[in-house]
Design an enzyme around this catalytic site. Structure first.
Site, PDB file in Angstrom:
ATOM      1  N   GLY A 181       0.813  -1.218   0.000  1.00 39.83           N
ATOM      2  CA  GLY A 181       0.000   0.000   0.000  1.00 39.83           C
ATOM      3  C   GLY A 181       0.846   1.268   0.000  1.00 39.83           C
ATOM      4  O   GLY A 181       2.078   1.205  -0.105  1.00 39.83           O
TER       5      GLY A 181
ATOM      6  N   ALA B 166      -4.700  -2.469   6.097  1.00 44.07           N
ATOM      7  CA  ALA B 166      -6.037  -2.070   6.569  1.00 44.07           C
ATOM      8  C   ALA B 166      -7.004  -2.085   5.402  1.00 44.07           C
ATOM      9  O   ALA B 166      -6.609  -2.239   4.248  1.00 44.07           O
ATOM     10  CB  ALA B 166      -5.987  -0.658   7.162  1.00 44.07           C
TER      11      ALA B 166
ATOM     12  N   TYR C 114     -15.673   2.819  10.136  1.00 44.90           N
ATOM     13  CA  TYR C 114     -14.212   2.753   9.991  1.00 44.90           C
ATOM     14  C   TYR C 114     -13.517   3.298  11.243  1.00 44.90           C
ATOM     15  O   TYR C 114     -12.642   2.646  11.814  1.00 44.90           O
ATOM     16  CB  TYR C 114     -13.817   3.556   8.745  1.00 44.90           C
ATOM     17  CG  TYR C 114     -12.352   3.853   8.579  1.00 44.90           C
ATOM     18  CD1 TYR C 114     -11.443   2.859   8.198  1.00 44.90           C
ATOM     19  CD2 TYR C 114     -11.856   5.143   8.781  1.00 44.90           C
ATOM     20  CE1 TYR C 114     -10.097   3.153   8.022  1.00 44.90           C
ATOM     21  CE2 TYR C 114     -10.516   5.443   8.606  1.00 44.90           C
ATOM     22  CZ  TYR C 114      -9.641   4.451   8.233  1.00 44.90           C
ATOM     23  OH  TYR C 114      -8.305   4.748   8.064  1.00 44.90           O
TER      24      TYR C 114
ATOM     25  N   LYS D 151     -11.188   1.365  14.025  1.00 42.09           N
ATOM     26  CA  LYS D 151      -9.796   1.748  14.277  1.00 42.09           C
ATOM     27  C   LYS D 151      -9.598   2.018  15.779  1.00 42.09           C
ATOM     28  O   LYS D 151      -8.560   1.672  16.345  1.00 42.09           O
ATOM     29  CB  LYS D 151      -9.417   2.980  13.444  1.00 42.09           C
ATOM     30  CG  LYS D 151      -9.440   2.761  11.927  1.00 42.09           C
ATOM     31  CD  LYS D 151      -8.438   1.744  11.426  1.00 42.09           C
ATOM     32  CE  LYS D 151      -7.105   2.362  11.071  1.00 42.09           C
ATOM     33  NZ  LYS D 151      -6.227   1.387  10.334  1.00 42.09           N
TER      34      LYS D 151
END
Ligand code: NAP
Length: 285
Positions: free
Chosen positions: A10, A67, A131, A135
């Site tokens: 990523g 993620a 989200y 987290k």
């Protein structure tokens, strides 16, 4: 020192591999769906596969930039978000704890509601969407292990010609003459990926643990961010339309008056958007 980067394919993962290699460390990296030379495939939701990766790599430190950061997909598919954003990091933490090695977990500014930013490390979290909730849950679970460093960045950008990079997407639209709608009421602290990786490494090596905010030095609206990119690249700004976040039909709520500042100036990122070398992005197809 040997590092294992989970989610090395990523945007942050690439920056970490570069920073670690340039600093002379040995590095192993994993991908999930974007194969990269020298990296191994790993789905961190599979505990046995995480155990096997640790056995193969024998790391002295492990990093989790991996993620599912698509906030709208997380809102639509909360079970999937939970698996990737909570269960995955918890699997990695359990194996890191057994190996007794430090762990760096990348969280987000979306743990805050954006009612009164910018936020410091000790400000109360209050996420507005799935989200951010996931987290926060991952942060809390991982911080129960005393060797965890939780890094919170915001609006990450880089010089990589990859659609995951916001600056590249903006330049691609400008080059194609596509109109861009950009919110004038969403404010944040854009964070360059390279300095983020280097400062996170320094914090890890210094033995810094707990939560650390690592964001860029400027607070910009999304609109100003896009206009700056256009000006830096010599494009006219007339194709950029100022809108409100409320005009966008998005499933997940966004923090509006957000951004991050830190109680730890030693690690403050000084690099501004103007310091970004746009040439790799302008010459890419
Ligand atoms: N981007 C931002 O503006 C931003 C802002 C604040 C915080 N953050 C946080 O910063 C971190 C890094 O973000 P990023 O921009 O680098 O994200 P990204 O470019 O989307 O990269 C995500 C990485 O996670 C990997 N991955 C996804 N699911 C996985 C799984 N189940 N098991 C193992 N690896 C998995 C992906 O692999 P493949 O690509 O190979 O599938 C990819 O390498 C994330 O924690 C994100 O929440 C990002």
């Amino acid at each position: 020192m040997k590092h294992l980067v989970i989610g090395a394919s990523g945007q942050v993962g690439h920056a970490l591999i570069k920073a670690l290699t340039e600093a002379g460390h040995a590095v192993g990296g994993t991908y999930l769906s974007h194969p990269q030379p020298g990296m191994v495939m790993l789905n961190m939701t599979d505990r046995d596969a995480v155990e096997a990766a640790f056995a193969n790599e024998a790391p002295d430190a492990v990093w989790i930039p991996g993620a599912m950061p698509d906030v709208d997909r997380c809102e639509r598919e909360p079970e999937f978000s939970y698996q990737v954003n909570v269960e995955g990091p918890k699997n990695v933490m359990a194996v890191a704890r057994r190996a007794n090695i430090p762990l760096v977990y990348f969280s987000t500014d979306y743990v805050f509601d954006g009612f009164d930013g910018p936020y410091r490390e000790n400000d109360a979290v209050h996420p507005l969407q799935v989200y951010g909730q996931h987290k926060v849950e991952a942060e809390q679970a991982l911080l129960a292990y005393g060797q965890t460093l939780v890094v919170r960045p915001a609006w990450i950008y880089s010089d990589e010609p990859n659609p995951r990079n916001f600056v590249y997407r903006v330049l691609s639209d400008l080059k194609a003459g596509k109109p861009i709608k950009s919110a004038a009421d969403q404010i944040n602290t854009p964070t360059p990926a390279g300095p983020l990786a280097r400062h996170a490494l320094q914090a890890l090596l210094d033995g810094h643990r707990g939560v650390l905010h690592l964001a860029g030095p400027e607070r910009l609206t999304r609109l100003a961010f896009v206009e700056r990119i256009a000006q830096m690249a010599g494009f006219p700004t007339r194709t950029i339309e100022s809108i409100s976040v409320a005009d966008l039909p998005l499933p997940a709520k966004r923090p509006l008056n957000g951004g991050l500042i830190s109680n730890h100036p030693t690690y403050a990122i000084q690099d501004r958007l103007e310091d970004l070398d746009l040439s790799p992005l302008l010459t890419a197809p």
